[in-house]
Design a protein around this motif. Structure first.
Motif, PDB file in Angstrom:
ATOM      1  N   GLN A   1     -20.658  32.227  13.579  1.00  0.00           N
ATOM      2  CA  GLN A   1     -21.559  31.086  13.679  1.00  0.00           C
ATOM      3  C   GLN A   1     -21.999  30.597  12.310  1.00  0.00           C
ATOM      4  OE1 GLN A   1     -24.746  31.982  16.412  1.00  0.00           O
ATOM      5  NE2 GLN A   1     -23.339  32.491  18.079  1.00  0.00           N
ATOM      6  N   LYS A   2     -21.660  31.365  11.288  1.00  0.00           N
ATOM      7  CA  LYS A   2     -21.889  30.971   9.900  1.00  0.00           C
ATOM      8  C   LYS A   2     -20.635  31.351   9.128  1.00  0.00           C
ATOM      9  CE  LYS A   2     -26.927  31.742   9.830  1.00  0.00           C
ATOM     10  NZ  LYS A   2     -27.113  32.203  11.222  1.00  0.00           N
ATOM     11  N   ILE A   3     -20.182  30.462   8.219  1.00  0.00           N
ATOM     12  CA  ILE A   3     -19.007  30.754   7.395  1.00  0.00           C
ATOM     13  C   ILE A   3     -19.314  30.444   5.938  1.00  0.00           C
ATOM     14  CG2 ILE A   3     -16.605  30.181   6.863  1.00  0.00           C
ATOM     15  CD1 ILE A   3     -16.142  29.572   9.784  1.00  0.00           C
ATOM     16  N   LEU A   4     -19.082  31.428   5.083  1.00  0.00           N
ATOM     17  CA  LEU A   4     -19.165  31.234   3.634  1.00  0.00           C
ATOM     18  C   LEU A   4     -17.750  30.998   3.126  1.00  0.00           C
ATOM     19  CD1 LEU A   4     -20.834  31.372   0.982  1.00  0.00           C
ATOM     20  CD2 LEU A   4     -20.250  33.807   0.878  1.00  0.00           C
ATOM     21  N   PHE A   5     -17.509  29.811   2.591  1.00  0.00           N
ATOM     22  CA  PHE A   5     -16.166  29.436   2.114  1.00  0.00           C
ATOM     23  C   PHE A   5     -16.090  29.664   0.617  1.00  0.00           C
ATOM     24  CE2 PHE A   5     -13.005  26.140   0.831  1.00  0.00           C
ATOM     25  CZ  PHE A   5     -11.927  26.663   1.522  1.00  0.00           C
ATOM     26  N   PHE A   6     -15.094  30.424   0.189  1.00  0.00           N
ATOM     27  CA  PHE A   6     -15.014  30.871  -1.202  1.00  0.00           C
ATOM     28  C   PHE A   6     -13.654  30.503  -1.805  1.00  0.00           C
ATOM     29  CE2 PHE A   6     -15.867  34.862  -4.062  1.00  0.00           C
ATOM     30  CZ  PHE A   6     -15.793  34.061  -5.186  1.00  0.00           C
ATOM     31  N   PRO A   7     -13.543  29.323  -2.466  1.00  0.00           N
ATOM     32  CA  PRO A   7     -12.301  28.996  -3.187  1.00  0.00           C
ATOM     33  C   PRO A   7     -12.157  29.939  -4.387  1.00  0.00           C
ATOM     34  CG  PRO A   7     -13.683  27.050  -2.825  1.00  0.00           C
ATOM     35  CD  PRO A   7     -14.535  28.237  -2.555  1.00  0.00           C
ATOM     36  N   LEU A   8     -11.042  30.615  -4.478  1.00  0.00           N
ATOM     37  CA  LEU A   8     -10.859  31.626  -5.527  1.00  0.00           C
ATOM     38  C   LEU A   8     -10.411  31.001  -6.850  1.00  0.00           C
ATOM     39  CD1 LEU A   8      -9.257  34.502  -3.428  1.00  0.00           C
ATOM     40  CD2 LEU A   8     -11.602  34.357  -4.294  1.00  0.00           C
ATOM     41  N   TYR A   9     -11.204  30.047  -7.319  1.00  0.00           N
ATOM     42  CA  TYR A   9     -10.972  29.407  -8.614  1.00  0.00           C
ATOM     43  C   TYR A   9     -12.230  29.593  -9.454  1.00  0.00           C
ATOM     44  CZ  TYR A   9      -7.486  26.987  -5.732  1.00  0.00           C
ATOM     45  OH  TYR A   9      -6.469  26.702  -4.863  1.00  0.00           O
ATOM     46  N   PRO A  10     -12.167  30.358 -10.533  1.00  0.00           N
ATOM     47  CA  PRO A  10     -13.378  30.567 -11.347  1.00  0.00           C
ATOM     48  C   PRO A  10     -13.958  29.261 -11.877  1.00  0.00           C
ATOM     49  CG  PRO A  10     -11.668  32.141 -11.960  1.00  0.00           C
ATOM     50  CD  PRO A  10     -11.027  31.140 -11.032  1.00  0.00           C
ATOM     51  N   GLN A  11     -13.086  28.363 -12.345  1.00  0.00           N
ATOM     52  CA  GLN A  11     -13.531  27.082 -12.896  1.00  0.00           C
ATOM     53  C   GLN A  11     -13.280  25.981 -11.851  1.00  0.00           C
ATOM     54  OE1 GLN A  11     -11.096  28.976 -14.431  1.00  0.00           O
ATOM     55  NE2 GLN A  11     -12.430  30.048 -15.873  1.00  0.00           N
ATOM     56  N   TYR A  12     -14.248  25.089 -11.696  1.00  0.00           N
ATOM     57  CA  TYR A  12     -14.122  24.002 -10.730  1.00  0.00           C
ATOM     58  C   TYR A  12     -13.184  22.914 -11.255  1.00  0.00           C
ATOM     59  CZ  TYR A  12     -15.280  19.919  -7.905  1.00  0.00           C
ATOM     60  OH  TYR A  12     -15.191  18.813  -7.102  1.00  0.00           O
ATOM     61  N   ALA A  13     -12.334  22.410 -10.391  1.00  0.00           N
ATOM     62  CA  ALA A  13     -11.531  21.217 -10.684  1.00  0.00           C
ATOM     63  C   ALA A  13     -11.330  20.469  -9.381  1.00  0.00           C
ATOM     64  CB  ALA A  13     -10.184  21.587 -11.297  1.00  0.00           C
ATOM     65  N   GLY A  14     -11.255  19.161  -9.479  1.00  0.00           N
ATOM     66  CA  GLY A  14     -11.022  18.364  -8.289  1.00  0.00           C
ATOM     67  C   GLY A  14      -9.712  18.709  -7.613  1.00  0.00           C
ATOM     68  N   ALA A  15      -8.697  19.084  -8.427  1.00  0.00           N
ATOM     69  CA  ALA A  15      -7.361  19.362  -7.901  1.00  0.00           C
ATOM     70  C   ALA A  15      -7.229  20.758  -7.312  1.00  0.00           C
ATOM     71  CB  ALA A  15      -6.325  19.175  -9.002  1.00  0.00           C
ATOM     72  N   THR A  16      -8.267  21.589  -7.448  1.00  0.00           N
ATOM     73  CA  THR A  16      -8.212  22.949  -6.890  1.00  0.00           C
ATOM     74  C   THR A  16      -9.392  23.188  -5.957  1.00  0.00           C
ATOM     75  OG1 THR A  16      -9.311  23.771  -8.914  1.00  0.00           O
ATOM     76  CG2 THR A  16      -6.904  23.917  -8.808  1.00  0.00           C
ATOM     77  N   SER A  17     -10.574  23.360  -6.527  1.00  0.00           N
ATOM     78  CA  SER A  17     -11.755  23.657  -5.717  1.00  0.00           C
ATOM     79  C   SER A  17     -12.052  22.547  -4.717  1.00  0.00           C
ATOM     80  CB  SER A  17     -12.973  23.855  -6.628  1.00  0.00           C
ATOM     81  OG  SER A  17     -12.718  24.798  -7.640  1.00  0.00           O
ATOM     82  N   ALA A  18     -12.046  21.295  -5.166  1.00  0.00           N
ATOM     83  CA  ALA A  18     -12.444  20.188  -4.300  1.00  0.00           C
ATOM     84  C   ALA A  18     -11.486  19.997  -3.141  1.00  0.00           C
ATOM     85  CB  ALA A  18     -12.573  18.901  -5.105  1.00  0.00           C
ATOM     86  N   THR A  19     -10.194  20.107  -3.402  1.00  0.00           N
ATOM     87  CA  THR A  19      -9.247  19.897  -2.302  1.00  0.00           C
ATOM     88  C   THR A  19      -9.301  21.047  -1.308  1.00  0.00           C
ATOM     89  OG1 THR A  19      -6.981  19.272  -1.734  1.00  0.00           O
ATOM     90  CG2 THR A  19      -7.224  20.923  -3.454  1.00  0.00           C
ATOM     91  N   ALA A  20      -9.610  22.258  -1.784  1.00  0.00           N
ATOM     92  CA  ALA A  20      -9.813  23.376  -0.861  1.00  0.00           C
ATOM     93  C   ALA A  20     -11.024  23.113   0.022  1.00  0.00           C
ATOM     94  CB  ALA A  20      -9.989  24.675  -1.644  1.00  0.00           C
ATOM     95  N   ASN A  21     -12.110  22.626  -0.585  1.00  0.00           N
ATOM     96  CA  ASN A  21     -13.307  22.287   0.183  1.00  0.00           C
ATOM     97  C   ASN A  21     -13.011  21.176   1.195  1.00  0.00           C
ATOM     98  OD1 ASN A  21     -14.715  24.125  -1.385  1.00  0.00           O
ATOM     99  ND2 ASN A  21     -15.565  22.569  -2.755  1.00  0.00           N
ATOM    100  N   ASP A  22     -12.267  20.154   0.749  1.00  0.00           N
ATOM    101  CA  ASP A  22     -11.884  19.062   1.657  1.00  0.00           C
ATOM    102  C   ASP A  22     -11.225  19.615   2.920  1.00  0.00           C
ATOM    103  OD1 ASP A  22     -12.762  17.235  -0.224  1.00  0.00           O
ATOM    104  OD2 ASP A  22     -10.749  16.698  -0.925  1.00  0.00           O
ATOM    105  N   GLN A  23     -10.279  20.517   2.708  1.00  0.00           N
ATOM    106  CA  GLN A  23      -9.515  21.045   3.840  1.00  0.00           C
ATOM    107  C   GLN A  23     -10.398  21.892   4.756  1.00  0.00           C
ATOM    108  OE1 GLN A  23      -6.784  19.715   4.207  1.00  0.00           O
ATOM    109  NE2 GLN A  23      -5.306  20.975   5.299  1.00  0.00           N
TER     110      GLN A  23
END
Length: 353
Positions: free
Chosen positions: A147-169
């Motif tokens: 009922q709760k999900i913590l989403f953790f993109p395994l990218y230390p540094q944020y980038a639109g082409a990595t972290s953001a697209t993972a979040n989008d999905q």
């Protein structure tokens, strides 16, 4: 506090014929870039098509980009990329090293968190491109009672082409759920003390095995078009620079002993510089014959590290007169890395468990 001993049952005060509901859980969903299912042409084409069709990765107009991608790039690149993957493929498990390592990381994190929280948590991983897909794993977690999900993109540094697209999905997957779980997304952890400590320990361990200390440590980060930073405000470059600076300070080194570079350039436009492949050649020509290379932007070894750094970039260094080239593996499932990741997770679970 969730009760780990409560089995699937009807909600309180519900009629007797009400469907049973799974025990409430908190899900931790780790996300990495992705991997092809195999090294053959069609597996590679499917993977590359999904990856290179992502507007976060290639933001050119689809009217221009898609004909070029479908008719030209995907006619030849799958075979070339397949050969590169074949050179590093985990043949025993019939999967890419990224898949193997992500499974190992997930198992280690699950063991750590389960020891503390029991059945209250569910730890899974997904891939932005390829399998297991983000949508399929979110569905699995919801069905299991998350009922709760913590989403953790395994990218230390944020980038639109990595972290953001993972979040989008991830959020696209939530859009398909009738009963959406409460969701949180983990911030980038490029300056987390335990992440920096894990990096430093990996370098100290690698250097301790060498007969002679390298002249320079090259911190090679995945590149991005410079336009993303200058015109669009992507913070990736600044976060990479800070990671290198904090690592240098933790190691107690001088500026001349460590440098930041960027690899994996694609397409005709200018990317973040200096380019790793050119910089290692320049170092060799400048008399730095003994270097080490690490990849702080990658949480797990993959095609960009095992093939590009340890083969192509190494070759460029040696061709320019370099003699000793040491690749320091990614943190992977090293205990210090798992400790850092679980610490980040615990910090982001505040109030949930």
């Amino acid at each position: 506090m969730l009760d780990a001993k409560t089995p699937a049952q009807c909600p309180a005060h519900a009629p007797k014929d009400h469907p049973k509901v799974a025990q409430p859980k908190v899900g931790i969903l780790l996300a990495n870039l992705g991997t092809p299912d195999g090294t053959d042409y069609w597996s590679m084409r499917r993977y590359l098509n999904e990856f290179l069709s992502d507007r976060r990765v290639i933001d050119y107009s689809p009217f221009f980009w898609q004909p070029l991608l479908q008719l030209v790039i995907l006619s030849t690149r799958p075979s070339k990329s397949g050969a590169a993957y074949a050179s590093i493929w985990n043949k025993e498990a019939d999967e890419s090293p990224l898949m193997t390592i992500t499974k190992d990381q997930t198992a280690a994190i699950k063991a750590d968190l389960t020891a503390e929280y029991g059945d209250n948590v569910m730890v899974e991983f997904c891939m932005r491109y390829g399998n297991p897909s983000t949508q399929s794993v979110v569905r699995k977690m919801v069905e299991a009672g998350c009922q709760k999900i913590l989403f953790f993109p395994l990218y230390p540094q944020y980038a639109g082409a990595t972290s953001a697209t993972a979040n989008d999905q991830f959020f696209r997957a939530l859009m398909k759920e009738k009963w959406q779980p409460t969701a949180r997304v983990v911030d980038p952890y490029f300056d987390h003390p335990l992440y920096i400590e894990a990096l430093a320990q990996s370098i100290e361990t690698a250097y301790g095995k060498l007969d002679k200390k390298p002249d320079v440590l090259v911190c090679s980060y995945h590149g991005l078009p410079k336009r993303y930073l200058v015109k669009e405000g992507d913070p990736y470059h600044c976060q990479c620079q800070k990671t290198t600076r904090l690592l240098k300070e933790r190691l107690g080194w001088q500026d001349t002993e460590i440098t930041t570079t960027f690899q994996s350039r694609f397409g005709p436009e200018e990317w973040l510089q200096p380019y790793t492949v050119e910089e290692v050649a320049r170092l060799a020509e400048a008399g730095k014959k003994n270097i080490a290379v690490c990849a702080p932007a990658f949480s797990a070894d993959c095609i960009e590290t095992l093939e590009e750094i340890n083969e192509e970039i190494k070759e460029a260094f040696e061709h320019a007169g370099g003699e000793d080239f040491t690749y320091i593996p990614c943190l992977n499932d090293d205990p210090a890395h798992i400790k850092a990741l679980t610490s980040v997770i615990r910090e982001n679970l505040g109030g949930w468990l």
